[in-house]
Design an enzyme around this catalytic site. Structure first.
Site, PDB file in Angstrom:
ATOM      1  N   SER A 124     -21.884   2.485  29.709  1.00  0.00           N
ATOM      2  CA  SER A 124     -21.332   3.803  29.409  1.00  0.00           C
ATOM      3  C   SER A 124     -20.256   3.733  28.335  1.00  0.00           C
ATOM      4  O   SER A 124     -19.550   2.719  28.192  1.00  0.00           O
ATOM      5  CB  SER A 124     -20.728   4.391  30.680  1.00  0.00           C
ATOM      6  OG  SER A 124     -19.956   5.538  30.376  1.00  0.00           O
ATOM      7  N   ASN A 125     -20.095   4.852  27.647  1.00  0.00           N
ATOM      8  CA  ASN A 125     -18.965   4.996  26.706  1.00  0.00           C
ATOM      9  C   ASN A 125     -17.637   4.811  27.430  1.00  0.00           C
ATOM     10  O   ASN A 125     -16.631   4.479  26.805  1.00  0.00           O
ATOM     11  CB  ASN A 125     -19.045   6.349  26.017  1.00  0.00           C
ATOM     12  CG  ASN A 125     -18.813   7.517  26.961  1.00  0.00           C
ATOM     13  OD1 ASN A 125     -17.668   7.962  27.118  1.00  0.00           O
ATOM     14  ND2 ASN A 125     -19.850   8.021  27.618  1.00  0.00           N
ATOM     15  N   TYR A 133     -14.838   3.650  37.245  1.00  0.00           N
ATOM     16  CA  TYR A 133     -16.242   3.730  36.817  1.00  0.00           C
ATOM     17  C   TYR A 133     -16.456   2.924  35.520  1.00  0.00           C
ATOM     18  O   TYR A 133     -17.401   2.121  35.419  1.00  0.00           O
ATOM     19  CB  TYR A 133     -16.606   5.203  36.608  1.00  0.00           C
ATOM     20  CG  TYR A 133     -17.879   5.445  35.854  1.00  0.00           C
ATOM     21  CD1 TYR A 133     -19.116   5.200  36.436  1.00  0.00           C
ATOM     22  CD2 TYR A 133     -17.847   5.926  34.540  1.00  0.00           C
ATOM     23  CE1 TYR A 133     -20.295   5.429  35.728  1.00  0.00           C
ATOM     24  CE2 TYR A 133     -19.020   6.161  33.845  1.00  0.00           C
ATOM     25  CZ  TYR A 133     -20.235   5.910  34.437  1.00  0.00           C
ATOM     26  OH  TYR A 133     -21.392   6.123  33.741  1.00  0.00           O
TER      27      TYR A 133
HETATM   28  N1  LIG Z   1     -25.803  10.992  31.997  1.00  0.00           N
HETATM   29  C1  LIG Z   1     -25.083  10.436  31.028  1.00  0.00           C
HETATM   30  O1  LIG Z   1     -24.807  11.066  30.012  1.00  0.00           O
HETATM   31  C2  LIG Z   1     -24.603   9.018  31.173  1.00  0.00           C
HETATM   32  C3  LIG Z   1     -23.631   8.536  30.276  1.00  0.00           C
HETATM   33  C4  LIG Z   1     -23.228   7.212  30.373  1.00  0.00           C
HETATM   34  C5  LIG Z   1     -23.789   6.374  31.320  1.00  0.00           C
HETATM   35  N2  LIG Z   1     -24.721   6.871  32.201  1.00  0.00           N
HETATM   36  C6  LIG Z   1     -25.276   5.964  33.220  1.00  0.00           C
HETATM   37  O2  LIG Z   1     -26.693   6.102  33.232  1.00  0.00           O
HETATM   38  C7  LIG Z   1     -27.175   5.983  34.562  1.00  0.00           C
HETATM   39  C8  LIG Z   1     -27.977   7.235  34.929  1.00  0.00           C
HETATM   40  O3  LIG Z   1     -27.147   8.367  34.767  1.00  0.00           O
HETATM   41  P1  LIG Z   1     -27.507   9.777  35.409  1.00  0.00           P
HETATM   42  O4  LIG Z   1     -26.784  10.796  34.615  1.00  0.00           O
HETATM   43  O5  LIG Z   1     -28.963   9.880  35.579  1.00  0.00           O
HETATM   44  O6  LIG Z   1     -26.783   9.635  36.819  1.00  0.00           O
HETATM   45  P2  LIG Z   1     -27.185  10.337  38.204  1.00  0.00           P
HETATM   46  O7  LIG Z   1     -25.971  10.317  39.053  1.00  0.00           O
HETATM   47  O8  LIG Z   1     -27.869  11.629  37.959  1.00  0.00           O
HETATM   48  O9  LIG Z   1     -28.260   9.315  38.798  1.00  0.00           O
HETATM   49  C9  LIG Z   1     -27.907   8.083  39.373  1.00  0.00           C
HETATM   50  C10 LIG Z   1     -28.896   7.790  40.470  1.00  0.00           C
HETATM   51  O10 LIG Z   1     -28.501   6.553  41.103  1.00  0.00           O
HETATM   52  C11 LIG Z   1     -28.735   6.678  42.481  1.00  0.00           C
HETATM   53  N3  LIG Z   1     -27.849   5.791  43.244  1.00  0.00           N
HETATM   54  C12 LIG Z   1     -26.506   5.907  43.439  1.00  0.00           C
HETATM   55  N4  LIG Z   1     -26.078   4.930  44.250  1.00  0.00           N
HETATM   56  C13 LIG Z   1     -27.154   4.178  44.570  1.00  0.00           C
HETATM   57  C14 LIG Z   1     -27.338   3.045  45.389  1.00  0.00           C
HETATM   58  N5  LIG Z   1     -26.317   2.475  46.066  1.00  0.00           N
HETATM   59  N6  LIG Z   1     -28.578   2.533  45.504  1.00  0.00           N
HETATM   60  C15 LIG Z   1     -29.627   3.106  44.862  1.00  0.00           C
HETATM   61  N7  LIG Z   1     -29.520   4.185  44.064  1.00  0.00           N
HETATM   62  C16 LIG Z   1     -28.289   4.719  43.921  1.00  0.00           C
HETATM   63  C17 LIG Z   1     -28.429   8.137  42.818  1.00  0.00           C
HETATM   64  O11 LIG Z   1     -29.112   8.537  44.005  1.00  0.00           O
HETATM   65  C18 LIG Z   1     -28.906   8.868  41.572  1.00  0.00           C
HETATM   66  O12 LIG Z   1     -30.212   9.402  41.722  1.00  0.00           O
HETATM   67  C19 LIG Z   1     -25.958   5.778  35.449  1.00  0.00           C
HETATM   68  O13 LIG Z   1     -25.809   4.396  35.680  1.00  0.00           O
HETATM   69  C20 LIG Z   1     -24.814   6.307  34.616  1.00  0.00           C
HETATM   70  O14 LIG Z   1     -23.610   5.675  34.948  1.00  0.00           O
HETATM   71  C21 LIG Z   1     -25.118   8.165  32.144  1.00  0.00           C
END
Ligand SMILES: NC(=O)c1ccc[n+]([C@@H]2O[C@H](COP(=O)([O-])OP(=O)(O)OC[C@H]3O[C@@H](n4cnc5c(N)ncnc54)[C@H](O)[C@@H]3O)[C@@H](O)[C@H]2O)c1
Length: 270
Positions: A109-110, A134
């Site tokens: 992540s950023n 985080y």
């Molecule tokens: N959405 C963004 O713009 C963004 C930006 C930077 C980084 N990210 C990273 O990308 C990834 C996906 O992001 P997102 O927006 O889809 O997040 P999200 O929260 O929508 O999805 C994350 C998923 O992980 C699952 N999860 C959480 N804890 C868990 C565990 N212990 N075991 C199994 N599954 C588990 C959740 O049920 C959820 O469906 C994440 O790792 C997030 O940190 C996302």
């Protein structure tokens, strides 16, 4: 890549990306804590808690590559971050080593570098400056990736995702936005490019206001198609309605920086 596992498949990114990946990797295995509500009949889903190493070993068994999206995706209490993102990420890499998985693409992540001022352009050689527990967990994941790449021979790509969506929704997001199709490009480089050993890419589209030097990704053939400036007017109009945030408006991590902030009055220009 024959069989690819996607963790976090029920999440926002997973839900979009699994449809885009399907064409390229017909043997796609999906996992999450919870079953995606829109799971199609031809999709293969196995539930698992990343904090449970035995369960993670089962879901990685027989896969060639992993797209690791699962985890807690915003700031949270330490116990939550520890379990989902620190222990969970360790379990994922360790299970992959034990089951001889070849590649991992890690959703960093950023927020691993959120405490750089927006006035500064950074590259992947600038050290981490997490803006939250985080963000620390993402820096930890990148470090794990390096350990497993250089010590155990996995091929690892960490993508510091900016903000994923169909359009940037405010001023900050004009600088860090990434479209689903551009993220797909980066993920595919991580899964397939023959020269990958360990790389960190910035997950950003072609944003004229970008803060990141993404030369490494370009070297691997990344050609982002999304252009943040195409959404300039709507993003700035939405931004005008947001309250001022002295700390968050200064640093790249935005509200993740001002949240719980009790640091120096003087904000860093370096
Ligand atoms: N959405 C963004 O713009 C963004 C930006 C930077 C980084 N990210 C990273 O990308 C990834 C996906 O992001 P997102 O927006 O889809 O997040 P999200 O929260 O929508 O999805 C994350 C998923 O992980 C699952 N999860 C959480 N804890 C868990 C565990 N212990 N075991 C199994 N599954 C588990 C959740 O049920 C959820 O469906 C994440 O790792 C997030 O940190 C996302």
């Amino acid at each position: 890549m024959r069989t690819v596992l996607m963790t976090g498949a029920a999440g926002g990114i997973g839900t979009r990306l699994r449809r885009l990946l399907k064409g390229a990797y017909p043997q796609l295995r999906l996992s999450d804590l919870k079953t995606p509500p829109d799971l199609a009949a031809d999709e293969n889903f196995v539930a698992a808690d990343l904090a449970d190493l035995a369960a993670v070993e089962k879901i990685v068994d027989g896969v060639d590559g992993i797209v690791h999206l699962g985890g807690y995706s915003i700031e949270g209490p330490w116990e939550t971050i520890l379990s989902a993102n620190i222990v969970g990420c360790y379990n994922l890499f360790e299970a992959a080593r034990r089951r001889r998985v070849k590649r991992i693409v890690f959703a960093s992540s950023n927020h691993a570098v959120g405490f750089y001022p927006r006035s500064r352009r950074i590259g992947i050689d600038d050290h981490v400056r997490p803006d939250s527990r985080y963000g620390v967990s993402k820096a930890f994941g990148e470090a794990l990736g390096a350990l497993y790449a250089f010590k155990h021979g996995l091929r690892v790509t960490c993508i510091r995702i900016g903000n994923f969506g169909d359009a940037p929704v405010d001023r900050r997001r004009l600088s860090i936005w990434i479209s689903p199709e551009d993220l797909l490009q980066l993920v595919r480089i991580g899964l397939d490019h023959p020269d990958i050993r360990y790389e960190v890419f910035f997950g950003a589209s072609d944003n004229a206001r970008g803060w990141w030097d993404n030369a490494e990704a370009f070297r691997y053939g990344y050609r982002p198609q999304g252009r943040g400036e195409d959404f300039r007017d709507s993003a700035l109009a939405a931004d005008a309605k947001l309250p001022a945030d002295r700390v968050g408006d200064w640093y790249e991590g935005g509200p993740f920086c001002s949240d719980e902030y009790d640091g120096d009055e003087e904000l860093s220009s370096r």
